[in-house]
Design a protein around this motif. Structure first.
Motif, PDB file in Angstrom:
ATOM      1  N   GLN A 289      51.259  33.634  21.026  1.00  0.00           N
ATOM      2  CA  GLN A 289      52.669  34.026  21.059  1.00  0.00           C
ATOM      3  C   GLN A 289      53.619  32.896  20.663  1.00  0.00           C
ATOM      4  O   GLN A 289      54.644  33.164  20.015  1.00  0.00           O
ATOM      5  N   PRO A 290      53.345  31.624  21.011  1.00  0.00           N
ATOM      6  CA  PRO A 290      54.248  30.564  20.530  1.00  0.00           C
ATOM      7  C   PRO A 290      54.381  30.548  19.003  1.00  0.00           C
ATOM      8  O   PRO A 290      55.483  30.325  18.478  1.00  0.00           O
TER       9      PRO A 290
ATOM     10  N   ASP B 264      56.521  33.448  18.140  1.00  0.00           N
ATOM     11  CA  ASP B 264      57.925  33.155  18.467  1.00  0.00           C
ATOM     12  C   ASP B 264      58.591  32.365  17.336  1.00  0.00           C
ATOM     13  O   ASP B 264      59.771  32.588  17.017  1.00  0.00           O
TER      14      ASP B 264
ATOM     15  N   ASN C  39      59.393  34.876  14.816  1.00  0.00           N
ATOM     16  CA  ASN C  39      60.555  35.664  15.253  1.00  0.00           C
ATOM     17  C   ASN C  39      61.865  34.888  15.135  1.00  0.00           C
ATOM     18  O   ASN C  39      62.922  35.475  14.903  1.00  0.00           O
ATOM     19  N   ASN C  40      61.784  33.574  15.261  1.00  0.00           N
ATOM     20  CA  ASN C  40      62.986  32.730  15.165  1.00  0.00           C
ATOM     21  C   ASN C  40      63.342  32.361  13.729  1.00  0.00           C
ATOM     22  O   ASN C  40      64.328  31.652  13.488  1.00  0.00           O
TER      23      ASN C  40
ATOM     24  N   LYS D  31      60.828  41.798  15.556  1.00  0.00           N
ATOM     25  CA  LYS D  31      60.145  40.864  16.442  1.00  0.00           C
ATOM     26  C   LYS D  31      58.688  41.295  16.625  1.00  0.00           C
ATOM     27  O   LYS D  31      58.393  42.475  16.827  1.00  0.00           O
TER      28      LYS D  31
ATOM     29  N   TYR E  17      54.881  40.695  18.586  1.00  0.00           N
ATOM     30  CA  TYR E  17      54.346  40.243  19.869  1.00  0.00           C
ATOM     31  C   TYR E  17      52.825  40.395  19.938  1.00  0.00           C
ATOM     32  O   TYR E  17      52.245  41.330  19.391  1.00  0.00           O
TER      33      TYR E  17
END
Length: 417
Positions: free
Chosen positions: A121-122, A125, A128-129, A167, A169
């Motif tokens: 997930q990092p 992320d 997503n960013n 996003k 996940y």
């Protein structure tokens, strides 16, 4: 755990859980009983009167549905589960099409993927960013390590996610933890590993457990029936049977974990989630959907699953079904399309084992090592059998109007075709 057991535990997640083995056609508990879904009434299946088009949608009763129809239903749901066979390109194209249409309808969504464990997930992320470009994606998320199936199969999905800034996940727990549970049980896990597991594992429905038992027992039989010493075969069979409870436990944990993560993410984001996973985690309302009904009982769930050309459409497999011929990119170097009377070769990779053996596009494989090719699982079984015996795989092929035989060594480290 020995090689045979490692194969078995790979099957529960990669194969048994992902619908390479077909489930029974009747269920004690129907889809509608485990999923609250608006405006969907599964009826008895009806035969389609035309040759389906690749990617075409159907309602549960066999009537045609448009993409617009599918999106109208999906927009009223909290979770949209879209099943796949991992190496079927058509499935991923349809998944991408649905995600794109939802985004273009103005609906804000998230996407959760079985393909990523929570420890990734990092990296997601960072995606997503906006810190990871599309071209960097497979390397930055360690795609090969994270999932293993070729990235180009999933590229249409990732393209859409980037285009619409959706996003992304991770839903499952690391596969190595599943292997460790299979090897040595739950007690072998460290506190750091346990943090990835579901808070409380929800056991399978009886119908799903019966199907898992069938898959388990078939693989035990496959791995033991050709042992020369009957006593050794019996000992091996008992050893494998000892792991049956772990087999069921891993499957239940896998499905519960994905459902639990989806619920947490939906509560955090306040957005509906599209969940992409193997069809065996979606169809019949068994795997993820059943756990969602326990964890988020007021949520509406839509089940979307592929329909193959090898059998009639079955109403209780999903609310919406899409037609995709069953194709497989084999490690042997050919791409196959499963049909009712065998597997037709639609592509042969240059310099591959299949190319060297003499396979041609258009060849239809009807038998392998004496077994009728009734599903892709036949090739897996033949590969395991040949590897155990140290023999070549022998294919019976229809080329034009003639039958021929082609032999091929089993590639090193390959336990399925």
């Amino acid at each position: 755990m020995g090689l045979a057991l490692r194969i078995l535990f790979s099957v529960v997640i990669i194969m048994g859980g992902c619908a390479l083995a077909q489930p029974p056609l009747s269920l004690a508990s129907s889809v509608s009983a485990v999923s609250k879904t608006a405006n969907i009434q599964p009826d008895k299946p009806s035969s389609t009167t035309h040759l389906p088009i690749e990617g075409e949608f159907f309602n549960a009763n066999g009537s045609k549905a448009s993409l617009t129809d599918v999106i109208a239903i999906a927009k009223s749901c909290d979770y949209i589960l879209i099943g796949e066979t991992h190496n079927v390109t058509c499935d991923h194209i349809v998944q991408a099409k649905i995600i794109a249409a939802l985004a273009e309808s103005g609906l804000r969504i998230t996407v959760g993927m079985e393909m990523f464990a929570q420890d990734k997930q990092p990296q997601l992320d960072a995606v997503n960013n906006g810190d990871v470009s599309l071209t960097e994606f497979p390397k930055k998320v360690d795609w090969k390590e994270a999932w293993g199936f070729p990235y180009p199969l999933y590229e249409p999905i990732i393209d859409v996610i980037y285009k619409h800034k959706i996003k992304l996940y991770a839903l499952n727990f690391p596969f190595e933890i599943a292997r460790k549970i299979g090897d040595d049980g739950m007690e072998s896990l460290t506190p750091e590993e346990r943090q990835f597991l579901p808070e409380k594992t929800i056991p399978s429905l009886k119908a799903q457990e019966e199907e898992l038992a069938r898959i388990h027992d078939k693989h035990v039989e496959l791995m033991t029936k050709d042992k020369d010493d009957p006593k050794a075969a019996e000992v091996a069979k008992k050893s494998l049977a000892h792991y049956r409870k772990r087999f069921f436990l891993i499957q239940s944990m896998w499905d519960t974990c994905m459902a639990e993560q989806a619920v947490k993410i939906r509560k955090k984001t306040k957005l509906p989630m599209v969940i992409l996973s193997g069809t065996g985690h979606v169809e019949h309302g068994w795997g993820i959907s059943y756990r969602l009904s326990k964890l988020d009982p007021d949520a509406k769930v839509l089940l979307v699953v592929p329909w193959r050309d090898t059998r009639p459409l079955v109403a209780d497999e999903g609310h919406i079904q899409f037609y995709c011929p069953l194709t497989k990119q084999s490690r042997l170097g050919f791409t196959l399309r499963m049909e009712s009377d065998g597997a037709t070769i639609i592509d042969v990779a240059d310099k591959s084992a299949a190319y060297t053996a003499g396979f041609l596009v258009g060849d239809k494989i009807v038998k392998v090592s004496g077994m009728d090719v009734t599903s892709m699982m036949t090739l897996h079984r033949a590969g395991v059998k040949a590897a155990k015996e140290g023999k070549d795989m022998v294919f019976t092929v229809i080329r034009g109007d003639k039958e021929t035989s082609i032999s091929m060594p089993v590639p090193e480290h390959s336990h399925s075709s």
